[in-house]
Scaffold this motif. Structure first.
Motif, mmCIF file in Angstrom:
data_model
loop_
_atom_site.group_PDB
_atom_site.id
_atom_site.type_symbol
_atom_site.label_atom_id
_atom_site.label_comp_id
_atom_site.label_asym_id
_atom_site.label_seq_id
_atom_site.Cartn_x
_atom_site.Cartn_y
_atom_site.Cartn_z
ATOM 1 N N LYS A 1 11.198 13.728 6.215
ATOM 2 C CA LYS A 1 10.651 15.087 6.201
ATOM 3 C C LYS A 1 9.131 15.097 6.324
ATOM 4 O O LYS A 1 8.512 16.163 6.260
ATOM 5 C CB LYS A 1 11.075 15.802 4.922
ATOM 6 N N GLY A 2 8.525 13.919 6.477
ATOM 7 C CA GLY A 2 7.079 13.836 6.644
ATOM 8 C C GLY A 2 6.300 13.739 5.363
ATOM 9 O O GLY A 2 5.060 13.789 5.388
ATOM 10 N N ASN A 3 6.976 13.558 4.219
ATOM 11 C CA ASN A 3 6.287 13.437 2.937
ATOM 12 C C ASN A 3 5.898 11.986 2.668
ATOM 13 O O ASN A 3 6.649 11.061 2.988
ATOM 14 C CB ASN A 3 7.181 13.944 1.802
ATOM 15 N N ASN A 4 4.726 11.786 2.066
ATOM 16 C CA ASN A 4 4.257 10.436 1.767
ATOM 17 C C ASN A 4 5.167 9.741 0.757
ATOM 18 O O ASN A 4 5.630 10.361 -0.209
ATOM 19 C CB ASN A 4 2.831 10.470 1.237
ATOM 20 N N VAL A 5 5.388 8.441 0.980
ATOM 21 C CA VAL A 5 6.310 7.661 0.157
ATOM 22 C C VAL A 5 5.543 6.581 -0.607
ATOM 23 O O VAL A 5 4.912 5.714 0.009
ATOM 24 C CB VAL A 5 7.387 6.983 1.019
ATOM 25 N N PRO A 6 5.589 6.578 -1.942
ATOM 26 C CA PRO A 6 5.028 5.456 -2.698
ATOM 27 C C PRO A 6 6.018 4.294 -2.696
ATOM 28 O O PRO A 6 7.214 4.487 -2.915
ATOM 29 C CB PRO A 6 4.866 6.033 -4.113
ATOM 30 N N VAL A 7 5.531 3.094 -2.428
ATOM 31 C CA VAL A 7 6.371 1.900 -2.529
ATOM 32 C C VAL A 7 6.069 1.258 -3.876
ATOM 33 O O VAL A 7 4.993 0.714 -4.101
ATOM 34 C CB VAL A 7 6.095 0.918 -1.381
ATOM 35 N N VAL A 8 7.030 1.350 -4.784
ATOM 36 C CA VAL A 8 6.890 0.844 -6.148
ATOM 37 C C VAL A 8 8.011 -0.173 -6.336
ATOM 38 O O VAL A 8 9.134 0.185 -6.677
ATOM 39 C CB VAL A 8 7.001 1.994 -7.179
ATOM 40 N N GLY A 9 7.701 -1.438 -6.062
ATOM 41 C CA GLY A 9 8.777 -2.400 -5.908
ATOM 42 C C GLY A 9 8.643 -3.678 -6.700
ATOM 43 O O GLY A 9 7.644 -3.939 -7.379
ATOM 44 N N ILE A 10 9.682 -4.493 -6.567
ATOM 45 C CA ILE A 10 9.741 -5.798 -7.221
ATOM 46 C C ILE A 10 10.562 -6.725 -6.336
ATOM 47 O O ILE A 10 11.412 -6.278 -5.556
ATOM 48 C CB ILE A 10 10.358 -5.686 -8.635
ATOM 49 N N GLY B 1 1.106 0.663 -1.583
ATOM 50 C CA GLY B 1 2.397 0.234 -2.091
ATOM 51 C C GLY B 1 2.280 -1.168 -2.664
ATOM 52 O O GLY B 1 1.370 -1.917 -2.331
ATOM 53 N N TRP B 2 3.222 -1.533 -3.539
ATOM 54 C CA TRP B 2 3.198 -2.874 -4.134
ATOM 55 C C TRP B 2 4.592 -3.302 -4.555
ATOM 56 O O TRP B 2 5.472 -2.487 -4.804
ATOM 57 C CB TRP B 2 2.226 -2.937 -5.314
ATOM 58 N N MET B 3 4.761 -4.630 -4.614
ATOM 59 C CA MET B 3 6.023 -5.229 -5.051
ATOM 60 C C MET B 3 5.701 -6.426 -5.943
ATOM 61 O O MET B 3 5.125 -7.405 -5.485
ATOM 62 C CB MET B 3 6.859 -5.668 -3.848
#
Length: 430
Positions: A51-60, A375-377
């Motif tokens: 939908k064009g919304n920004n996505v945070p990548v909060v990962g492991i 973003g981070w993992m």
């Protein structure tokens, strides 16, 4: 995949979903956040949803590329229990690692390998039998004849049940602990790094994930490219021009079979240096030029970078300036290939006694990631490994979970990670 195999996989996933419900009473960090619809794309410096919304990548990171070629921890816990820890902590992404050797076995060596056989091969008959029994006790949806890829499928299904995205990372070609300069997995053409089989393996997994994994969002082309000291006869020159030749070919192969997934580009020097790719050129390789916009998958590219504590500087402004000089300015630069950046590996000793959770490295890096909305993992989920560098049941002090995957390894460390999770989401207005 043949039709009989597809039916077996489908049955396995259904069994997992039915027999492993998520505890309704468990309060989670991420449950209140809406699931952002796939597919994802890159837009300027951002990863955006459908939908064009920004996505945070909060990962492991959840390792699965070592000798057994199985996602770690299943001898201690069920998939559902492990995934619940991810949900409770607030992660929305798992970097699931795999070895090209798994695909080579499927395509060249008689088919996918069973749990019984892969554990026996990696751990020996006695210990392999013991760990197999533990895995089957914790995960009764499996049998001794369940295959490696079916286990990956079950992990992907468990993650999807909790709305967690799968980022599939090619960690190595030959399954083993990574990474050294002499392990044969380092660079294009190294002892075990057959570039044709690598591209074939990426294409195979991109196709398989598209067909079978509900929250399959992205793929990493290769983990920690680095110089090779093996003297392998087919070893290619360690240059950015070589990097461009093979990385763009791999990205095009993935895009041709699965145009929906994001494609993560790692750099050189064990993925600490991504600057020439971000900048588009380098004086060290005058013939190298890289223009992301010229590729059909430009809207799918994400840069990735790894950063551990190398004692760069205890001054955060100096530390950040050094990171930027190696490509961490990807999201802010006004020339070259501006784009999203994910710190796909970073981490530290998770035991409270180490005090690593409050070191200058951790303080500076986490503040940098939050301020820049990167973003981070985290490395790593695993509290232990089936086998690592010849040692069975190896304890992982960097593990967020303890040795038996049944609790956080450190009280203060886990609290700091949860705070970073919240700060990252807050930076995105979530």
């Amino acid at each position: 995949m043949g039709s009989s195999t597809s039916k077996a996989v489908t049955g396995l996933l259904c069994t997992l979903t039915i027999s492993c419900p998520v505890p309704i009473s468990t309060a989670t960090v991420s449950a209140t956040r809406s699931f952002q619809p796939l597919p994802f794309s890159s837009s300027d410096r951002w990863i955006v949803d459908a939908k064009g919304n920004n996505v945070p990548v909060v990962g492991i990171n959840w390792p699965g590329a070592a000798d057994t070629m199985l996602p770690e921890g299943l001898g201690y816990q069920s998939i559902a229990n492990i995934v619940q820890w991810l949900t409770d902590t607030g992660f929305n992404t798992v970097r699931l690692t795999f070895a090209i050797e798994m695909v080579d076995d499927i395509l060249d060596n008689g088919g996918d390998v069973t749990l019984s056989d892969t554990l026996t091969q990696a751990l020996g008959p006695a210990n392999g039998t013991i760990i197999l029994a533990d895995i089957l006790t914790n995960n009764p949806e499996f049998t001794a004849n369940t295959t490696r890829l079916q286990v990956f499928d079950a992990v992907a299904a468990g993650l999807a049940a909790q709305n967690i995205y799968v980022h599939l990372d090619n960690h190595v070609s030959k399954a083993m602990w990574c990474c050294s300069l002499t392990d044969g997995n380092s660079w294009f053409g190294d002892t075990y790094f057959d570039t044709d089989k690598w591209i074939r393996g990426l294409s195979y997994m991109a196709t398989h994930g598209k067909a079978n994994w509900q929250t399959f969002s992205s793929m990493g082309l290769r983990n920690e490219l680095r110089p090779a000291l093996t003297g392998a006869p087919n070893l290619q020159p360690y240059t950015w021009s070589t990097w461009k030749t093979y990385m763009t070919a791999a990205a095009s192969a993935i895009y041709s079979v699965n145009p929906e997934v994001l494609i993560y580009f790692s750099g050189l020097e064990s993925d600490f240096n991504i600057e020439p790719a971000v900048g588009g050129s380098t004086l060290l390789d005058p013939g190298f030029s890289f223009d992301v916009a010229s590729y059909e998958w430009a809207h799918k590219l994400v840069f990735e970078m790894h950063e551990y504590d190398e004692n760069i500087s205890s001054s955060c402004p100096i530390y950040e300036a050094i990171l930027e000089s190696f490509g961490a300015d990807a999201t802010t630069r006004t020339t070259g290939n501006r784009g999203p950046l994910v710190i796909s590996e970073w981490g530290h000793d998770e035991t409270d006694a180490s005090d690593a959770w409050q070191s200058a490295y951790t303080e500076c890096l986490t503040q940098f990631m939050t301020d820049r909305q990167l973003g981070w993992m985290l490395w790593v989920l695993a509290g232990s490994y089936y086998i690592r560098s010849g040692t069975q049941d190896y304890d992982e002090t960097y593990g967020l979970l303890d040795h038996t995957w049944s609790d956080y390894r450190g009280v203060n460390s886990s609290a700091a990670i949860k705070q970073l999770v919240e700060s990252t989401y807050a930076a995105y207005g979530q």
